[in-house]
Design a protein around this motif. Structure first.
Motif, PDB file in Angstrom:
ATOM      1  N   GLY A 173      32.326 -23.593 -23.336  1.00 18.47           N
ATOM      2  CA  GLY A 173      32.805 -22.229 -23.166  1.00 18.47           C
ATOM      3  C   GLY A 173      32.462 -21.349 -24.355  1.00 18.47           C
ATOM      4  O   GLY A 173      31.367 -21.425 -24.919  1.00 18.47           O
ATOM      5  N   ALA A 174      33.439 -20.541 -24.776  1.00 17.13           N
ATOM      6  CA  ALA A 174      33.208 -19.578 -25.854  1.00 17.13           C
ATOM      7  C   ALA A 174      32.992 -20.239 -27.200  1.00 17.13           C
ATOM      8  O   ALA A 174      32.550 -19.580 -28.153  1.00 17.13           O
ATOM      9  N   ARG A 175      33.276 -21.538 -27.323  1.00 22.99           N
ATOM     10  CA  ARG A 175      33.051 -22.222 -28.599  1.00 22.99           C
ATOM     11  C   ARG A 175      31.554 -22.399 -28.902  1.00 22.99           C
ATOM     12  O   ARG A 175      31.188 -22.588 -30.058  1.00 22.99           O
ATOM     13  N   LEU A 176      30.721 -22.352 -27.870  1.00 21.66           N
ATOM     14  CA  LEU A 176      29.278 -22.397 -28.088  1.00 21.66           C
ATOM     15  C   LEU A 176      28.792 -20.953 -28.202  1.00 21.66           C
ATOM     16  O   LEU A 176      28.620 -20.255 -27.206  1.00 21.66           O
ATOM     17  N   VAL A 177      28.606 -20.496 -29.441  1.00 23.34           N
ATOM     18  CA  VAL A 177      28.332 -19.078 -29.647  1.00 23.34           C
ATOM     19  C   VAL A 177      26.849 -18.737 -29.553  1.00 23.34           C
ATOM     20  O   VAL A 177      26.497 -17.581 -29.336  1.00 23.34           O
ATOM     21  N   ALA A 178      25.960 -19.735 -29.711  1.00 25.10           N
ATOM     22  CA  ALA A 178      24.532 -19.457 -29.580  1.00 25.10           C
ATOM     23  C   ALA A 178      23.750 -20.763 -29.486  1.00 25.10           C
ATOM     24  O   ALA A 178      24.135 -21.790 -30.048  1.00 25.10           O
ATOM     25  N   VAL A 179      22.633 -20.679 -28.755  1.00 20.57           N
ATOM     26  CA  VAL A 179      21.677 -21.782 -28.676  1.00 20.57           C
ATOM     27  C   VAL A 179      20.327 -21.258 -29.136  1.00 20.57           C
ATOM     28  O   VAL A 179      20.156 -20.060 -29.381  1.00 20.57           O
ATOM     29  N   SER A 180      19.365 -22.129 -29.251  1.00 16.92           N
ATOM     30  CA  SER A 180      18.061 -21.701 -29.758  1.00 16.92           C
ATOM     31  C   SER A 180      17.375 -20.763 -28.775  1.00 16.92           C
ATOM     32  O   SER A 180      17.709 -20.723 -27.587  1.00 16.92           O
ATOM     33  N   ASP A 181      16.391 -20.037 -29.269  1.00 15.33           N
ATOM     34  CA  ASP A 181      15.696 -19.080 -28.412  1.00 15.33           C
ATOM     35  C   ASP A 181      14.691 -19.759 -27.474  1.00 15.33           C
ATOM     36  O   ASP A 181      13.913 -19.088 -26.795  1.00 15.33           O
ATOM     37  N   SER A 214      13.067 -26.126 -20.808  1.00 13.97           N
ATOM     38  CA  SER A 214      14.503 -26.368 -20.929  1.00 13.97           C
ATOM     39  C   SER A 214      15.094 -26.735 -19.575  1.00 13.97           C
ATOM     40  O   SER A 214      15.013 -25.959 -18.622  1.00 13.97           O
ATOM     41  N   SER A 215      15.710 -27.909 -19.496  1.00  9.18           N
ATOM     42  CA  SER A 215      16.338 -28.332 -18.241  1.00  9.18           C
ATOM     43  C   SER A 215      17.645 -27.573 -17.992  1.00  9.18           C
ATOM     44  O   SER A 215      18.152 -27.569 -16.871  1.00  9.18           O
ATOM     45  N   MET A 216      18.185 -26.919 -19.027  1.00  9.23           N
ATOM     46  CA  MET A 216      19.445 -26.184 -18.905  1.00  9.23           C
ATOM     47  C   MET A 216      19.230 -24.677 -19.011  1.00  9.23           C
ATOM     48  O   MET A 216      20.106 -23.934 -19.456  1.00  9.23           O
ATOM     49  N   TRP A 217      18.073 -24.213 -18.596  1.00  6.91           N
ATOM     50  CA  TRP A 217      17.729 -22.804 -18.775  1.00  6.91           C
ATOM     51  C   TRP A 217      18.679 -21.873 -18.013  1.00  6.91           C
ATOM     52  O   TRP A 217      18.954 -20.761 -18.456  1.00  6.91           O
ATOM     53  N   GLN A 218      19.191 -22.335 -16.866  1.00 10.45           N
ATOM     54  CA  GLN A 218      20.107 -21.480 -16.110  1.00 10.45           C
ATOM     55  C   GLN A 218      21.429 -21.318 -16.854  1.00 10.45           C
ATOM     56  O   GLN A 218      21.965 -20.205 -16.955  1.00 10.45           O
ATOM     57  N   ALA A 219      21.967 -22.406 -17.378  1.00 14.11           N
ATOM     58  CA  ALA A 219      23.210 -22.325 -18.147  1.00 14.11           C
ATOM     59  C   ALA A 219      23.021 -21.480 -19.400  1.00 14.11           C
ATOM     60  O   ALA A 219      23.953 -20.814 -19.864  1.00 14.11           O
ATOM     61  N   ALA A 220      21.805 -21.494 -19.938  1.00 12.46           N
ATOM     62  CA  ALA A 220      21.525 -20.734 -21.163  1.00 12.46           C
ATOM     63  C   ALA A 220      21.499 -19.229 -20.932  1.00 12.46           C
ATOM     64  O   ALA A 220      21.560 -18.454 -21.897  1.00 12.46           O
ATOM     65  N   GLN A 221      21.446 -18.797 -19.681  1.00 11.72           N
ATOM     66  CA  GLN A 221      21.399 -17.357 -19.398  1.00 11.72           C
ATOM     67  C   GLN A 221      22.666 -16.637 -19.839  1.00 11.72           C
ATOM     68  O   GLN A 221      22.636 -15.432 -20.094  1.00 11.72           O
ATOM     69  N   ILE A 222      23.770 -17.368 -19.920  1.00 13.96           N
ATOM     70  CA  ILE A 222      25.037 -16.707 -20.245  1.00 13.96           C
ATOM     71  C   ILE A 222      25.494 -17.000 -21.678  1.00 13.96           C
ATOM     72  O   ILE A 222      26.619 -16.668 -22.056  1.00 13.96           O
ATOM     73  N   VAL A 223      24.614 -17.636 -22.456  1.00 16.50           N
ATOM     74  CA  VAL A 223      24.931 -17.930 -23.857  1.00 16.50           C
ATOM     75  C   VAL A 223      23.938 -17.184 -24.744  1.00 16.50           C
ATOM     76  O   VAL A 223      22.731 -17.222 -24.482  1.00 16.50           O
ATOM     77  N   PRO A 224      24.376 -16.501 -25.772  1.00 15.05           N
ATOM     78  CA  PRO A 224      23.435 -15.822 -26.675  1.00 15.05           C
ATOM     79  C   PRO A 224      22.445 -16.822 -27.273  1.00 15.05           C
ATOM     80  O   PRO A 224      22.762 -18.002 -27.456  1.00 15.05           O
ATOM     81  N   THR A 225      21.258 -16.349 -27.580  1.00 18.93           N
ATOM     82  CA  THR A 225      20.259 -17.189 -28.239  1.00 18.93           C
ATOM     83  C   THR A 225      19.995 -16.657 -29.642  1.00 18.93           C
ATOM     84  O   THR A 225      20.234 -15.484 -29.928  1.00 18.93           O
TER      85      THR A 225
END
Length: 263
Positions: free
Chosen positions: A40-48, A56-67
């Motif tokens: 949830g909100a504890r993951l504040v950013a992932v790599s670009d 990225s196998s999780m590219w869809q989930a990454a759409q809602i997390v800042p990079t």
């Protein structure tokens, strides 16, 4: 630092260690794991790279997390209390972060299918998501519980640029789990293969690490060469399953094993 293929042990924490509330990942492989843990909100950013569908196998989930790029100013501006990085690379950046008092956790990529579930467990232990990782590990272990019986059918897995996935690579581990004989050794001590070599000694099945709906790469077009047409059964597999040991990697291995068993 964790070593790929080595025995893993859950990290020990002192009682006063708090669950991190602002987690940042600067590595594609740790991106995949953290995005799977439901932080949830504890993951504040992932790599670009996390939102790149090709890798990225999780590219869809990454759409809602800042990079964030792997740059000091960008990462520090996020006020992280824990940063996940790969075991190698970004050495200068991670050293700078540690000098600023930011905790850096370095995670090595899983080199074997059997290590993937444990890598999720390791990351989750640091991130405060042990129960979620336990469920993921159970699913992965169930998928790997029934490998295909060894067969004599040969196969080769090739990435764009004609890179061959040998036995020590994740792609090689996927082929072995499925029961295929990896043809890499037939072409000598090399990590790349040529069209001429494929024509001379074609595998029974040729897997290309490219998205099914992607425009064929130069190497992909070579595999449609008339000299190979009809001699080799060609199938595309997602490259994102082979760059990092992830849930998708295990699913691919299980899928291919099922296909071989059904033949």
């Amino acid at each position: 630092m964790f070593l790929a293929g080595a025995a893993f042990a859950a990290p020990a924490f002192a009682a006063e260690d708090a669950v991190p509330q602002r987690i940042v990942s600067i590595n594609l492989c740790t991106d995949q794991i953290l995005l799977s843990l439901g932080l949830g909100a504890r993951l504040v950013a992932v790599s670009d790279l996390a939102d790149d569908q090709d890798i990225s196998s999780m590219w869809q989930a990454a759409q809602i997390v800042p990079t964030t790029p792997a740059a000091l100013e960008s990462v520090v501006s996020l006020s992280p209390d824990m940063v996940f990085a790969g075991a190698f690379g970004h050495a200068r950046l991670t050293a700078q972060l540690e000098k600023l008092g930011i905790r850096v956790v370095r995670i090595a990529d899983a080199a074997r299918l059997a290590d993937i579930a444990q890598t999720y467990t390791e990351v989750a232990a640091y991130a405060g998501a042990a129960e979620t990782a336990k469920n993921i590990a159970a699913r992965l272990e169930a998928l790997l519980a029934k490998p295909s019986a060894p067969r004599t059918m040969s196969a080769l897995l090739v990435s764009p640029g004609m890179l061959v996935h040998g036995p020590q690579m994740l792609g090689g581990a996927v082929l072995a789990h499925a029961g295929y004989v990896n043809m890499q050794g037939a072409y000598g001590d090399t990590t790349y293969v040529t069209l001429e070599q494929l024509v001379t000694a074609p595998p029974a099945r040729l897997f290309i690490a490219e998205q099914v709906d992607a425009a064929p790469s130069r190497s992909g077009r070579l595999f449609a060469h008339p000299a190979l047409s009809g001699a080799v059964d060609v199938e595309r597999v997602p490259p994102s399953a082979l760059l990092c040991g992830s849930i998708e990697t295990v699913r691919l291995a299980a899928q291919l094993a099922q296909e071989v068993s059904a033949q």
